[in-house]
Design a protein around this motif. Sequence first.
Motif, mmCIF file in Angstrom:
data_model
loop_
_atom_site.group_PDB
_atom_site.id
_atom_site.type_symbol
_atom_site.label_atom_id
_atom_site.label_comp_id
_atom_site.label_asym_id
_atom_site.label_seq_id
_atom_site.Cartn_x
_atom_site.Cartn_y
_atom_site.Cartn_z
ATOM 1 N N VAL A 96 0.846 -1.211 0.000
ATOM 2 C CA VAL A 96 0.000 0.000 0.000
ATOM 3 C C VAL A 96 0.874 1.251 0.000
ATOM 4 O O VAL A 96 0.628 2.213 -0.758
ATOM 5 C CB VAL A 96 -0.946 -0.003 1.222
ATOM 6 N N GLU A 97 1.930 1.253 0.846
ATOM 7 C CA GLU A 97 2.814 2.419 0.916
ATOM 8 C C GLU A 97 3.550 2.656 -0.402
ATOM 9 O O GLU A 97 3.712 3.791 -0.851
ATOM 10 C CB GLU A 97 3.829 2.230 2.052
ATOM 11 N N GLU A 99 2.567 1.773 -3.410
ATOM 12 C CA GLU A 99 1.599 2.281 -4.401
ATOM 13 C C GLU A 99 1.378 3.775 -4.230
ATOM 14 O O GLU A 99 1.267 4.525 -5.213
ATOM 15 C CB GLU A 99 0.282 1.520 -4.264
ATOM 16 N N LYS A 100 1.343 4.228 -2.979
ATOM 17 C CA LYS A 100 1.193 5.671 -2.720
ATOM 18 C C LYS A 100 2.398 6.430 -3.259
ATOM 19 O O LYS A 100 2.267 7.499 -3.871
ATOM 20 C CB LYS A 100 1.051 5.926 -1.212
ATOM 21 N N MET A 101 3.585 5.891 -3.014
ATOM 22 C CA MET A 101 4.810 6.550 -3.491
ATOM 23 C C MET A 101 4.856 6.625 -5.002
ATOM 24 O O MET A 101 5.295 7.623 -5.586
ATOM 25 C CB MET A 101 6.038 5.788 -2.980
ATOM 26 N N LYS A 103 2.326 6.699 -7.047
ATOM 27 C CA LYS A 103 1.323 7.646 -7.547
ATOM 28 C C LYS A 103 1.745 9.095 -7.340
ATOM 29 O O LYS A 103 1.418 9.976 -8.145
ATOM 30 C CB LYS A 103 -0.016 7.390 -6.853
ATOM 31 N N ASP A 104 2.453 9.362 -6.232
ATOM 32 C CA ASP A 104 2.847 10.743 -5.934
ATOM 33 C C ASP A 104 4.266 10.768 -5.369
ATOM 34 O O ASP A 104 4.484 11.027 -4.182
ATOM 35 C CB ASP A 104 1.858 11.344 -4.916
ATOM 36 N N TYR A 108 7.203 12.479 -1.244
ATOM 37 C CA TYR A 108 8.079 11.748 -0.316
ATOM 38 C C TYR A 108 9.522 12.200 -0.516
ATOM 39 O O TYR A 108 9.998 12.348 -1.654
ATOM 40 C CB TYR A 108 7.968 10.237 -0.550
#
Length: 472
Positions: A96-97, A99-101, A103-104, A108
């Motif tokens: 999940v983490e 995938e967030k990275m 996408k954006d 980070y």
Amino acid sequence: MIGTLYFFALLGSTVAWGGAGLWSERNVRNETSGGSGDRCTCDAFLPSSTFPIRDLVVVEQTVGEISHKLDLEMGKLEDYEIKLTAYAEKIIQLTVEIEKMEKDPDAYNEAQMDEMKVEIKQVEALIKELQLSIRGSTTVFESLRVQITAIEVTLNRLEVTYDKNTVLLTRREYIKVQLQLEECERRHQELFNPNIGSCAHTGIIKVSKPIVSQLNAHLNSGYKFGGWGKDSKPVPDRESMYWYSGYTSGSIVDIRFYTNYKNLILRNHFQHHNLHSSWIGTGNNFIIRANTLYYQINSPFGLAKLNFTTMKYESRVIPGTSTKFSYTNSPNQNFDFAADETGLWVTYATEESSGRMIIAKINEPSFGVEEEWETSVYKPGVSNAFVVCGVLYAVRTVDIQTEEIFYKYDTKTKQESYLRVPFERFQDKYSNLDYNPTDQKLYMYNDGYYVNYHLWFNHTTKATVAPPLLLN
């Protein structure tokens, strides 16, 4: 019990426990004292052949050691299960983490990216550690299987040569550890091979050592012809059922059913069906599917099925099939039934195919042939064959103790290829080899012994969550 056995060993001879006629009692007039009283004497009639009690003592000690090792392995499996659950949860979090990275990425900084890499490396290290432990358990199981096979051979020798009743108590203890090992292997397979029923693989890559369950229900290695195994599509309440049918010739005249593995080992059947005289078959590559026996008949030459729920009998003739082509070491195996994840199959050869094997898909309700595929492999050069996920695998004999899966034909792609997957026989010859999709095992009837093998596949997808890749 071992102390009792040593006591008998010290006597130099051992009587059969519970045996009749070994002791007799008589009253004798005590004439030395003037005949005023009687005395009771006992005469012991010891067997002419001395029972090798030390062999039985060694077996009992080995059974105890195996039971202790299996207790330890079962504890490890419970620990593995807890760790796998924790690792899977951590992997899901990391996924999940990541995938967030992805996408954006601009949200980070470099420190956060490095921290994520460290966490991934930690999980990978834990998984590698667990994999080493798993391999260690697999090695232990294989070693215990070798010991259990040796015990089975010893117990069979003592039962056949000496006295079955003397061995009975030891055999019961042996059965307990055998069932214990089966449970350990089942738990191990559920944890680390959750792909049973899946065809998401490119084929067989390895076959285990032979797992010897038992000498047949007749307790006679002269019953060289026959088969054993599980129903490939069990009806409700018969999921744990086993079957056996064995003979001194190539005929098929009866079959025995056992509620579970334990009763198979105890030779305690719950049903015994004798085939009607007009239904008797021949050959050895018959199977049980949906509580129905599929087998070969010779009058007329063709296929037969007998449903044991309804006792309905049917037969079919396939035009062009020939009695001339059988397997290398097994006469009269002109038809070979097989079952896999996709349904029911039969293989044979014809004059028109010049002895090359033909694969046919059987429609179970109509008992007719749906489709046929002709291969390039010559049936008399094959020792046996089976089907997995719509792929035919042919086996040949390499030497006195080795078989080899050497050929496969994919009915989906109509592609054939050669491979080399060797595996070991327990005894010299075998008459039946079949795959069962319910547990992904091969079942072999090997010179009167029940033998089976675990299979390993080259899986293209996993049923478990794979660890994430490291970020660049």
